[in-house]
Design an enzyme around this catalytic site. Structure first.
Site, PDB file in Angstrom:
ATOM      1  N   ASP A 287       0.832  -1.203   0.000  1.00 43.19           N
ATOM      2  CA  ASP A 287       0.000   0.000   0.000  1.00 43.19           C
ATOM      3  C   ASP A 287       0.866   1.253   0.000  1.00 43.19           C
ATOM      4  O   ASP A 287       1.671   1.451   0.913  1.00 43.19           O
ATOM      5  CB  ASP A 287      -0.891   0.023   1.252  1.00 43.19           C
ATOM      6  CG  ASP A 287      -1.796   1.247   1.267  1.00 43.19           C
ATOM      7  OD1 ASP A 287      -2.863   1.190   0.623  1.00 43.19           O
ATOM      8  OD2 ASP A 287      -1.429   2.270   1.886  1.00 43.19           O
TER       9      ASP A 287
ATOM     10  N   TYR B 194       2.606   9.911  -0.166  1.00 46.49           N
ATOM     11  CA  TYR B 194       3.732   9.390   0.621  1.00 46.49           C
ATOM     12  C   TYR B 194       5.084   9.691  -0.039  1.00 46.49           C
ATOM     13  O   TYR B 194       6.131   9.474   0.563  1.00 46.49           O
ATOM     14  CB  TYR B 194       3.615   7.878   0.851  1.00 46.49           C
ATOM     15  CG  TYR B 194       2.305   7.414   1.466  1.00 46.49           C
ATOM     16  CD1 TYR B 194       1.432   8.322   2.059  1.00 46.49           C
ATOM     17  CD2 TYR B 194       1.939   6.079   1.448  1.00 46.49           C
ATOM     18  CE1 TYR B 194       0.228   7.896   2.601  1.00 46.49           C
ATOM     19  CE2 TYR B 194       0.741   5.644   2.003  1.00 46.49           C
ATOM     20  CZ  TYR B 194      -0.117   6.562   2.564  1.00 46.49           C
ATOM     21  OH  TYR B 194      -1.301   6.130   3.101  1.00 46.49           O
TER      22      TYR B 194
ATOM     23  N   LYS C 179      -2.877   5.729  -4.462  1.00 51.14           N
ATOM     24  CA  LYS C 179      -4.043   6.595  -4.258  1.00 51.14           C
ATOM     25  C   LYS C 179      -3.928   7.899  -5.041  1.00 51.14           C
ATOM     26  O   LYS C 179      -2.824   8.404  -5.262  1.00 51.14           O
ATOM     27  CB  LYS C 179      -4.187   6.907  -2.756  1.00 51.14           C
ATOM     28  CG  LYS C 179      -4.119   5.648  -1.907  1.00 51.14           C
ATOM     29  CD  LYS C 179      -4.308   5.884  -0.420  1.00 51.14           C
ATOM     30  CE  LYS C 179      -3.988   4.615   0.352  1.00 51.14           C
ATOM     31  NZ  LYS C 179      -2.608   4.558   0.873  1.00 51.14           N
TER      32      LYS C 179
ATOM     33  N   HIS D 291      -8.050   9.037  -2.279  1.00 51.09           N
ATOM     34  CA  HIS D 291      -7.476   9.067  -0.929  1.00 51.09           C
ATOM     35  C   HIS D 291      -8.477   9.591   0.104  1.00 51.09           C
ATOM     36  O   HIS D 291      -8.519   9.127   1.243  1.00 51.09           O
ATOM     37  CB  HIS D 291      -6.203   9.927  -0.940  1.00 51.09           C
ATOM     38  CG  HIS D 291      -5.201   9.560   0.090  1.00 51.09           C
ATOM     39  ND1 HIS D 291      -3.852   9.484  -0.153  1.00 51.09           N
ATOM     40  CD2 HIS D 291      -5.339   9.239   1.400  1.00 51.09           C
ATOM     41  CE1 HIS D 291      -3.212   9.143   0.955  1.00 51.09           C
ATOM     42  NE2 HIS D 291      -4.095   8.994   1.914  1.00 51.09           N
TER      43      HIS D 291
HETATM   44  N1  NAP Z   1      -5.821   5.976   3.442  1.00 47.17           N
HETATM   45  C1  NAP Z   1      -5.348   6.764   4.386  1.00 47.17           C
HETATM   46  O1  NAP Z   1      -5.790   7.912   4.568  1.00 47.17           O
HETATM   47  C2  NAP Z   1      -4.273   6.244   5.294  1.00 47.17           C
HETATM   48  C3  NAP Z   1      -3.992   6.906   6.507  1.00 47.17           C
HETATM   49  C4  NAP Z   1      -3.019   6.392   7.340  1.00 47.17           C
HETATM   50  C5  NAP Z   1      -2.320   5.237   6.963  1.00 47.17           C
HETATM   51  N2  NAP Z   1      -2.574   4.616   5.766  1.00 47.17           N
HETATM   52  C6  NAP Z   1      -1.846   3.396   5.338  1.00 47.17           C
HETATM   53  O2  NAP Z   1      -1.874   2.451   6.395  1.00 47.17           O
HETATM   54  C7  NAP Z   1      -0.537   2.093   6.753  1.00 47.17           C
HETATM   55  C8  NAP Z   1      -0.455   1.715   8.223  1.00 47.17           C
HETATM   56  O3  NAP Z   1      -0.867   2.764   9.064  1.00 47.17           O
HETATM   57  P1  NAP Z   1       0.128   3.631   9.952  1.00 47.17           P
HETATM   58  O4  NAP Z   1       1.476   3.604   9.345  1.00 47.17           O
HETATM   59  O5  NAP Z   1      -0.532   4.941  10.179  1.00 47.17           O
HETATM   60  O6  NAP Z   1       0.116   2.908  11.374  1.00 47.17           O
HETATM   61  P2  NAP Z   1       0.397   1.450  11.968  1.00 47.17           P
HETATM   62  O7  NAP Z   1       0.658   0.472  10.886  1.00 47.17           O
HETATM   63  O8  NAP Z   1      -0.671   1.172  12.953  1.00 47.17           O
HETATM   64  O9  NAP Z   1       1.714   1.702  12.813  1.00 47.17           O
HETATM   65  C9  NAP Z   1       2.958   1.929  12.212  1.00 47.17           C
HETATM   66  C10 NAP Z   1       3.977   2.141  13.331  1.00 47.17           C
HETATM   67  O10 NAP Z   1       4.048   0.962  14.123  1.00 47.17           O
HETATM   68  C11 NAP Z   1       5.355   0.487  14.215  1.00 47.17           C
HETATM   69  N3  NAP Z   1       5.243  -0.979  14.176  1.00 47.17           N
HETATM   70  C12 NAP Z   1       4.939  -1.755  13.099  1.00 47.17           C
HETATM   71  N4  NAP Z   1       4.878  -3.049  13.443  1.00 47.17           N
HETATM   72  C13 NAP Z   1       5.137  -3.109  14.758  1.00 47.17           C
HETATM   73  C14 NAP Z   1       5.212  -4.176  15.685  1.00 47.17           C
HETATM   74  N5  NAP Z   1       5.033  -5.433  15.296  1.00 47.17           N
HETATM   75  N6  NAP Z   1       5.514  -3.873  16.981  1.00 47.17           N
HETATM   76  C15 NAP Z   1       5.731  -2.603  17.365  1.00 47.17           C
HETATM   77  N7  NAP Z   1       5.671  -1.542  16.531  1.00 47.17           N
HETATM   78  C16 NAP Z   1       5.370  -1.794  15.244  1.00 47.17           C
HETATM   79  C17 NAP Z   1       6.087   1.079  13.036  1.00 47.17           C
HETATM   80  O11 NAP Z   1       7.431   1.326  13.328  1.00 47.17           O
HETATM   81  P3  NAP Z   1       8.632   0.601  12.516  1.00 47.17           P
HETATM   82  O12 NAP Z   1       8.512   1.012  11.082  1.00 47.17           O
HETATM   83  O13 NAP Z   1       9.851   1.111  13.184  1.00 47.17           O
HETATM   84  O14 NAP Z   1       8.425  -0.885  12.705  1.00 47.17           O
HETATM   85  C18 NAP Z   1       5.353   2.404  12.829  1.00 47.17           C
HETATM   86  O15 NAP Z   1       5.907   3.398  13.665  1.00 47.17           O
HETATM   87  C19 NAP Z   1       0.256   3.336   6.354  1.00 47.17           C
HETATM   88  O16 NAP Z   1       1.648   3.097   6.311  1.00 47.17           O
HETATM   89  C20 NAP Z   1      -0.369   3.652   5.030  1.00 47.17           C
HETATM   90  O17 NAP Z   1       0.123   2.765   4.029  1.00 47.17           O
HETATM   91  C21 NAP Z   1      -3.566   5.098   4.943  1.00 47.17           C
END
Ligand code: NAP
Length: 317
Positions: A46, A51, A80, A113
């Protein structure tokens, strides 16, 4: 190698039910994350124009194809349409630019998005602001934008289209007026915001729900969110020889959600994928249900106070 199961979309394509999020995975880190993810079995990646890492993501995929690890058709690449490109006249052009960023000739899934458009200044002004630092929005109807996205399918530039951050009413309006159905609505989803009502609505309409921020962006310094640092969830994790993030991801899959956890750390990328050899009991699912508060990590603060008619989070779901 064990791959994630897939779900059949309403247009017949298969989408892996766990993906790699890449927000904030840029440059070498982004490229390395995607390469490692592909090596350990991720096939769903994704990303987004916003990004600013499409080139790195594309290079990682192309390198893995060149190495013979995967074929293009094995990968499910999601990107997106950013909010500044909602004018229907801009959609095809920016999609072609994104394809060139990737160095690929089609995108598997192209999402709008957000339902709210922003004013277009140029391709690089992602957050257009006025002198008072207020974000400048546009009033383009997301239905018009969606119709321009339908053309991308007909042109063969993208295989599937979908939406992101749409509430049930906005999704219903798209469904009632579209020619090509959205295959997913990508929204925030974690134990704190389990999206059961929206998932049920999507399911009824043969639309999947992709869950972003599934781990609630863990903050070890303040031990938040609760569901990641919970001793109660830790007990469940211990029973299966797993970690609490793995239990959370398994819970979301159990709810029928497609989580896309982001990591750029090789161990955590592997950890987040290793959730397909156990299942939670109904009682354990209920424990995770207990963390639902309805609170968002991503309330789209930049547009929240601007009273835009398409701000999506003013109704219950
Ligand atoms: N459509 C939208 O509007 C939208 C909005 C927000 C996000 N997204 C998408 O969703 C994805 C995921 O959401 P997000 O990045 O906001 O949050 P998330 O996946 O809930 O959390 C990511 C964070 O968690 C850490 N992490 C990952 N796996 C872990 C584990 N097993 N244990 C402990 N920490 C862990 C990562 O650090 P490290 O990298 O250091 O592991 C990073 O800081 C985004 O990257 C993006 O692709 C889409």
């Amino acid at each position: 190698m064990k791959l994630a199961p897939t779900v059949k979309l309403n247009n017949g394509y298969e989408m892996p039910i766990l993906g790699l999020g890449t927000y904030n995975s840029k440059d070498n880190e982004g490229e390395a994350a995607v390469k490692h993810a592909i090596d350990v079995g991720y096939r769903h990646i994704d990303t987004a124009y916003f990004y600013q890492n499409e080139a790195e993501v594309g290079k990682a995929i192309r390198d893995k194809i060149a190495e013979g690890v995967v074929k293009r058709e094995d990968i499910f690449l999601v990107t997106k349409l950013w909010n500044i490109f909602h004018d229907p006249e801009r959609v095809e052009g920016i999609c072609r630019k994104q394809l060139s960023n990737f160095g690929l000739d089609y995108i598997d899934l192209y999402l709008m998005h957000m339902p709210v458009g922003y004013k277009y200044v140029d391709d690089n002004t992602l957050l257009p602001k006025n002198e008072d630092d207020v974000l400048q929005l546009s009033d383009v109807d997301y239905l018009d934008t969606y119709k321009a996205m339908e053309k991308l399918v007909k042109l063969g530039l993208v295989r599937s289209i979908g939406v992101s951050n749409f509430n049930s009413e906005q999704l219903a309006r798209v469904l009632a007026n579209c020619e090509i159905k959205p295959v997913t609505n990508q929204v925030e989803c974690s134990p704190a915001l389990n999206q059961k009502a929206l998932t049920a609505f999507c399911k009824k309409n043969d639309v999947t729900l992709t869950g972003y921020t599934p781990l609630g962006k863990p903050k070890p310094d303040i031990q938040k969110p609760d569901f990641i640092y919970s001793p109660e969830v830790a007990v469940i994790a211990k029973k299966y020889g797993k970690t609490t993030p793995q239990i959370v991801l398994r819970y979301l899959v159990g709810l029928g959600v497609i989580p896309i956890p982001k990591s750029s750390n090789t161990n955590r990328i592997s950890e987040n994928f290793d959730i397909f050899d156990f299942e939670l009991t109904a009682e354990e699912m209920a424990v995770l249900d207990g963390y639902h508060t309805g609170e968002r990590v991503v309330p789209l603060n930049l547009i929240k106070g601007l009273n835009h008619k398409y701000y999506p989070f003013s109704i219950e779901f």
